[in-house]
Motif scaffolding. Structure first.
Motif, mmCIF file in Angstrom:
data_model
loop_
_atom_site.group_PDB
_atom_site.id
_atom_site.type_symbol
_atom_site.label_atom_id
_atom_site.label_comp_id
_atom_site.label_asym_id
_atom_site.label_seq_id
_atom_site.Cartn_x
_atom_site.Cartn_y
_atom_site.Cartn_z
ATOM 1 N N GLY A 95 0.722 -1.110 -0.158
ATOM 2 C CA GLY A 95 -0.037 -0.113 0.054
ATOM 3 C C GLY A 95 0.932 1.264 -0.027
ATOM 4 O O GLY A 95 0.447 2.135 -0.722
ATOM 5 N N LEU A 96 2.006 1.231 0.793
ATOM 6 C CA LEU A 96 2.628 2.549 0.951
ATOM 7 C C LEU A 96 3.617 2.614 -0.450
ATOM 8 O O LEU A 96 3.635 3.720 -0.668
ATOM 9 C CB LEU A 96 3.757 2.105 2.060
ATOM 10 N N LYS A 97 4.030 1.606 -1.054
ATOM 11 C CA LYS A 97 4.718 1.658 -2.338
ATOM 12 C C LYS A 97 3.515 2.063 -3.471
ATOM 13 O O LYS A 97 4.079 2.846 -4.426
ATOM 14 C CB LYS A 97 5.329 0.416 -2.670
ATOM 15 N N THR A 98 2.359 1.725 -3.355
ATOM 16 C CA THR A 98 1.605 2.052 -4.456
ATOM 17 C C THR A 98 1.276 3.675 -4.365
ATOM 18 O O THR A 98 1.163 4.312 -5.132
ATOM 19 C CB THR A 98 0.205 1.306 -4.149
ATOM 20 N N LYS A 99 1.144 4.098 -3.143
ATOM 21 C CA LYS A 99 1.006 5.444 -2.816
ATOM 22 C C LYS A 99 2.430 6.282 -3.216
ATOM 23 O O LYS A 99 2.201 7.450 -3.985
ATOM 24 C CB LYS A 99 0.467 5.591 -1.499
ATOM 25 N N ALA A 100 3.407 5.707 -2.806
ATOM 26 C CA ALA A 100 4.687 6.525 -3.285
ATOM 27 C C ALA A 100 4.815 6.491 -4.716
ATOM 28 O O ALA A 100 5.311 7.731 -5.078
ATOM 29 C CB ALA A 100 5.728 5.860 -2.669
ATOM 30 N N HIS A 152 2.533 6.654 -6.977
ATOM 31 C CA HIS A 152 1.623 7.536 -7.343
ATOM 32 C C HIS A 152 2.260 8.966 -7.024
ATOM 33 O O HIS A 152 1.863 9.965 -8.044
ATOM 34 C CB HIS A 152 0.267 7.444 -6.800
ATOM 35 N N SER A 153 2.699 9.133 -6.121
ATOM 36 C CA SER A 153 3.242 10.512 -5.799
ATOM 37 C C SER A 153 4.641 10.842 -6.688
ATOM 38 O O SER A 153 4.411 12.217 -7.075
ATOM 39 C CB SER A 153 3.806 10.530 -4.251
ATOM 40 N N GLY A 179 1.625 12.567 -8.935
ATOM 41 C CA GLY A 179 2.045 13.891 -7.808
ATOM 42 C C GLY A 179 2.863 14.907 -8.477
ATOM 43 O O GLY A 179 2.574 16.185 -8.341
ATOM 44 N N GLU A 193 -1.598 0.083 -11.267
ATOM 45 C CA GLU A 193 -2.714 0.677 -10.744
ATOM 46 C C GLU A 193 -2.752 2.204 -11.055
ATOM 47 O O GLU A 193 -3.650 2.800 -10.192
ATOM 48 C CB GLU A 193 -2.495 0.363 -9.254
ATOM 49 N N GLN A 199 8.943 9.165 0.128
ATOM 50 C CA GLN A 199 7.701 8.586 0.558
ATOM 51 C C GLN A 199 7.779 7.148 1.147
ATOM 52 O O GLN A 199 7.374 6.006 0.788
ATOM 53 C CB GLN A 199 6.734 8.397 -0.553
ATOM 54 N N ASP A 207 9.798 6.781 -5.261
ATOM 55 C CA ASP A 207 9.138 7.047 -4.265
ATOM 56 C C ASP A 207 9.696 8.536 -3.650
ATOM 57 O O ASP A 207 9.683 8.830 -2.679
ATOM 58 C CB ASP A 207 9.518 6.171 -3.068
#
Length: 296
Positions: free
Chosen positions: A28-33, A35-36, A40, A89, A274, A133
């Motif tokens: 989850g953290l790596k997916t968000k990172a 994306h950023s 982002g 994703e 991230q 990230d």
């Protein structure tokens, strides 16, 4: 300004690994990172932005699209194997392009991304290699990189500090230098230069630890690096500790003096990491016991 960012990305969980890219618990953290690092950074630095505007007295308020010439034309290229990726994703974005690296050894992907970046030097004003990230928060970041080149003699490359935030305590610079330096490293010279700035001079030093998870070059600098590595058949005389380090500052050290802001001035040129790597290391005690923040 035309900007190209290349990003190597692999997510391949491996039991017992400490690396975030191999840790299923960090999916989850790596997916968000990621994306950023992609969406982002595009949203923060592109020319498009928005404003809430009233259609007139007593009328509704709309979100109106605008464009600013302070933004850049940015393209992000992610080098990621289809069998070990979180990039599927990501939302569709015309500025994001995915490339299959076509290699079985995933440790070669960082170098593939970095080499590709240098080969695109003729087509961009500024070129950046980043791990997957990194969030560039400073809206004037790219303009600063161009400015720094004008303030130096061409032998220096300026890279940011890579930082995380410790909740309730403040920022932590991840890639710090060892106490006492490393006199065995040819680049550990202690050189210090001053960059003029309206709010006071900013100081940069030739970092003992040259790694920051990223580098950014002007067209001229990238062309110089490309010529060097083509002449050397992409074969280094030395290698840093890992593939990410080697594909990053490892490609710069034989050619340029790699400069970072002195720690006091870290906010002047920094990127946001991230992750939560700061949790790996204990805080220094009053007795002076500290952990080693060097990865090379």
């Amino acid at each position: 300004m035309k900007v190209l960012l290349t990003i190597p990305h692999v997510f391949a969980p491996l039991k017992g690994s400490l690396y975030s890219s191999q840790n299923e618990l960090k999916r989850g953290l790596k997916t968000k990172a990621l994306h950023s690092a992609t969406v982002g950074n595009i949203d923060r630095h592109s020319k498009r932005h928005w404003i809430h505007a009233s259609l007139g007295l007593g009328k509704s308020i709309v979100t109106r699209e605008l464009s600013t010439n302070l933004g850049v034309d940015i393209r992000v290229e992610v080098f990621t194997p289809s069998k070990a990726t979180l990039a599927s994703e990501l939302e569709t974005n015309i500025s994001i392009h995915l490339y299959e690296p076509n290699c079985t050894d995933y440790q070669q992907i960082p170098l593939i991304a970095s080499r590709h970046l240098l080969e695109q030097a003729p087509h961009y004003d500024l070129l950046g290699y980043m791990e997957d990230d990194i969030l560039i928060e400073d809206p004037e970041f790219f303009s600063k990189i161009l400015y720094f080149e004008k303030c130096s003699d061409g032998s220096h490359v300026f890279i940011p500090h890579r930082c995380e935030n410790i909740p309730g305590k403040g920022d932590v610079i991840l890639s710090g230098d060892p106490d006492g330096g490393r006199p065995d490293l040819f680049w550990d010279t202690g050189e210090l230069i001053n960059i003029p700035w309206p709010l006071g001079e900013r100081k940069f030093y030739r970092a003992t630890n040259p790694h920051s998870g990223c580098y950014f070059l002007t067209k001229t600098q990238a062309s110089k690096a490309l010529a060097y590595w083509e002449a050397h058949n992409w074969t280094p005389d030395f290698e840093l500790s890992g593939p990410l380090e080697q594909a990053g500052s490892g490609l710069l050290l034989p050619i340029f003096k790699v400069m970072k802001p002195i720690p006091e001035h870290y906010r002047f040129l920094m990127v946001r990491h991230q992750d939560r790597l700061w949790e790996r290391h204990p805080f220094e005690s009053s007795g002076g016991v500290s952990s080693d923040l060097i990865s090379f």
